[in-house]
Design an enzyme around this catalytic site. Structure first.
Site, PDB file in Angstrom:
ATOM      1  N   THR A 137      15.148  17.387   4.653  1.00  0.00           N
ATOM      2  CA  THR A 137      13.772  17.636   4.175  1.00  0.00           C
ATOM      3  C   THR A 137      12.792  17.850   5.318  1.00  0.00           C
ATOM      4  O   THR A 137      11.848  18.631   5.187  1.00  0.00           O
ATOM      5  CB  THR A 137      13.301  16.420   3.329  1.00  0.00           C
ATOM      6  OG1 THR A 137      14.215  16.262   2.257  1.00  0.00           O
ATOM      7  CG2 THR A 137      11.920  16.615   2.781  1.00  0.00           C
TER       8      THR A 137
ATOM      9  N   GLN B 248      30.056  -5.268  -4.164  1.00  0.00           N
ATOM     10  CA  GLN B 248      29.011  -4.445  -4.781  1.00  0.00           C
ATOM     11  C   GLN B 248      27.624  -5.009  -4.458  1.00  0.00           C
ATOM     12  O   GLN B 248      26.627  -4.312  -4.606  1.00  0.00           O
ATOM     13  CB  GLN B 248      29.210  -4.381  -6.298  1.00  0.00           C
ATOM     14  CG  GLN B 248      30.427  -3.559  -6.679  1.00  0.00           C
ATOM     15  CD  GLN B 248      30.747  -3.583  -8.166  1.00  0.00           C
ATOM     16  OE1 GLN B 248      29.889  -3.852  -8.998  1.00  0.00           O
ATOM     17  NE2 GLN B 248      31.988  -3.300  -8.495  1.00  0.00           N
ATOM     18  N   CYS B 249      27.562  -6.264  -4.008  1.00  0.00           N
ATOM     19  CA  CYS B 249      26.278  -6.842  -3.591  1.00  0.00           C
ATOM     20  C   CYS B 249      25.869  -6.215  -2.268  1.00  0.00           C
ATOM     21  O   CYS B 249      26.698  -6.011  -1.394  1.00  0.00           O
ATOM     22  CB  CYS B 249      26.386  -8.356  -3.395  1.00  0.00           C
ATOM     23  SG  CYS B 249      26.772  -9.242  -4.887  1.00  0.00           S
TER      24      CYS B 249
HETATM   25  N1  ASP Z   1      18.211  16.156   0.200  1.00  0.00           N
HETATM   26  C1  ASP Z   1      17.675  15.886   1.505  1.00  0.00           C
HETATM   27  C2  ASP Z   1      18.837  15.758   2.491  1.00  0.00           C
HETATM   28  O1  ASP Z   1      19.456  14.736   2.562  1.00  0.00           O
HETATM   29  C3  ASP Z   1      16.856  14.642   1.492  1.00  0.00           C
HETATM   30  C4  ASP Z   1      16.252  14.276   2.821  1.00  0.00           C
HETATM   31  O2  ASP Z   1      16.292  14.989   3.784  1.00  0.00           O
HETATM   32  O3  ASP Z   1      15.671  13.209   2.924  1.00  0.00           O
HETATM   33  O4  ASP Z   1      19.125  16.705   3.174  1.00  0.00           O
END
Ligand code: ASP
Length: 340
Positions: A12, A275-276
Site C-alpha cells: 500500500t 491458537q492463543c
Molecule cells: N494488501 C496490501 C499488501 O499487503 C496491504 C498493505 O500494504 O498494507 O500488499
C-alpha cells in the site's frame, strides 16, 4: 556517511487510487520519493533497488524471499543497513523467513510499509519510512544497534519473527505479545538494548536459499473429523504445523491420536503451536497433550504461526532427517521462541 539500501517490493505504501476504478494499484519508486522530500535531509546516502514487478504482498512467495536474500548478500558489504518496503499483509511471513535465511546477520534489515498510501494526506507511510531508515543506520561504537530482521510500524520496532499482523484498519497493524518491542520512537528513539540480538564476533553472513514450501497446516476445532485430519496428514508434505488449543492441547480421541502417530512413523514432522496469541505450548501439562509429547510431536513453544511455517520450510530444506528437523524446530535459532 552511512549508506542504506531501500528495496521496494510493493504494498500500500506505494499505491495510488486509480481515478476511474478507485482500486488501489502500485506506483513506481520515483513517485514515492517525490512524496517524501524529507529523505534528502537524512544524514545518509540512500540507494534504491526496485523490484521489476511491484506486488501486493498477498502475491509474495519463497522465490521472491530468495531474491531478497540474494540482494542483501550481494549488497551487504557496501551498505550499513537495509530497509524493505513491503505490503503489511504478509510482511510477518517475509520477515520471519528472512530471519532464518540470513544466518549471522550483522546489519539491520528493517521491513516497513503503511496502511495508507504515501500520497494520502493522513498517511502513516512517511513516519514509518523515515524512522525505519533512522533505525537501519543507527550505530553505537561503530556497531549496528539492531542487527536483526525487524518490522517497524506505528512507532514500534518488532523482531520480525515474533510479530504478526493483527489489525487491518488501524495504523497499529502489528503486535508481538510474546516478545518485547526492540525500540520505540517518540521524541527520542529508545532501543531496548537487552532484548536485541547480536551475532557472535567474527561470524560471517550465511545465506540459506533452499526452502521447501510444501508445509501442511492443521488447525483444530471442536468437531473436526477423520476426513479432514486424514486429508492433511496424508498429503504429500514432510512437515505439518498443528494449531492446537490453549497450552498445546488436542482431542484425545483414539482415531486422532493414531493418525498423528502414523504420520510421525511415516517420517513427518508435526509441530504444535497454540491458537492463543499470548503464552506458550506446554506439552505434557494436561492429559490432552501428554500423548503428543510421548509420540514425538515437536514443541513449538510460543512461536507465531508465521515463524513456525517459515522455520519448517527452512529446516526441511536443510535436513532430510525428521529427527533433526524436530530437534531444530524446538531450538531457538534466531530469537523466535522462548524455550521454557
Ligand atoms: N494488501 C496490501 C499488501 O499487503 C496491504 C498493505 O500494504 O498494507 O500488499
Amino acid at each position: 556517511m552511512s549508506q542504506i539500501l531501500i528495496i521496494y517490493t510493493g504494498g500500500t505504501i506505494g499505491m495510488m487510487s486509480d481515478p476511474v476504478t478507485k482500486v488501489l494499484k502500485p506506483i513506481n519508486f520515483e513517485q514515492i520519493m517525490d512524496n517524501v522530500p524529507e529523505l534528502e535531509k537524512l544524514n545518509c546516502r540512500i540507494k534504491v533497488h526496485s523490484f521489476d514487478e511491484i506486488i501486493d504482498s498477498s502475491n509474495m512467495n519463497p522465490a521472491i524471499w530468495s531474491d531478497l536474500a540474494g540482494l542483501i548478500e550481494s549488497n551487504y558489504h557496501d551498505n550499513d543497513g537495509f530497509v524493505i518496503l513491503h505490503g503489511s499483509d504478509t510482511m510477518a511471513y517475509t520477515a520471519s523467513a528472512l530471519s532464518f535465511m540470513l544466518e549471522n546477520l550483522g546489519k539491520p534489515v528493517i521491513f516497513t510499509g503503511s496502511q495508507l498510501p504515501i500520497s494520502a494526506i493522513r498517511t502513516d507511510a512517511k513516519e514509518n519510512l523515515m524512522t525505519a531508515i533512522e533505525i537501519a543506520k543507527a550505530k553505537k561504537n561503530d556497531r549496528a544497534r539492531v542487527p536483526e530482521v525487524c518490522i517497524y510500524f506505528d512507532y514500534k520496532l518488532f523482531r520480525g519473527n515474533r510479530a504478526f499482523k493483527y489489525n487491518s484498519s488501524k495504523f497499529e497493524a502489528f503486535r508481538s505479545p510474546n516478545y518485547p518491542i526492540l525500540a520505540e520512537s517518540g521524541v527520542h528513539l529508545k532501543f531496548s538494548v537487552n532484548d536485541i540480538r547480536h551475532p557472535q564476533d567474527g561470524e560471517n553472513l550465511i545465506i540459506h536459499n533452499n526452502l521447501i514450501s510444501d508445509v501442511g497446516v492443521l488447525k483444530l476445532y471442536p468437531g473436526i473429523g477423520t476426513k479432514v485430519v486424514e486429508a492433511i496428514l496424508n498429503a504429500d508434505v514432510r512437515g505439518v504445523v498443528m494449531e492446537t488449543f490453549g497450552a498445546g492441547n488436542t482431542t484425545t480421541d483414539a482415531w486422532f491420536i493414531s493418525l498423528l502417530e502414523k504420520a510421525i512413523k511415516d517420517g513427518k514432522v508435526i509441530v504444535d503451536i497454540s491458537q492463543c496469541k499470548v503464552g506458550t505450548v506446554e506439552l505434557g501439562r494436561y492429559e490432552t497433550s501428554k500423548q503428543l509429547k510421548d509420540m514425538g510431536v515437536a514443541n513449538g513453544y510460543d512461536m507465531t504461526f508465521e515463524s513456525a511455517v517459515t522455520k519448517m520450510m527452512y529446516l526441511l530444506g536443510k535436513f532430510d532427517d525428521p529427527a533433526l528437523v524436530k530437534h531444530y524446530m524446538e531450538t531457538d535459532l534466531r530469537g523466535e521462541i522462548t524455550v521454557s
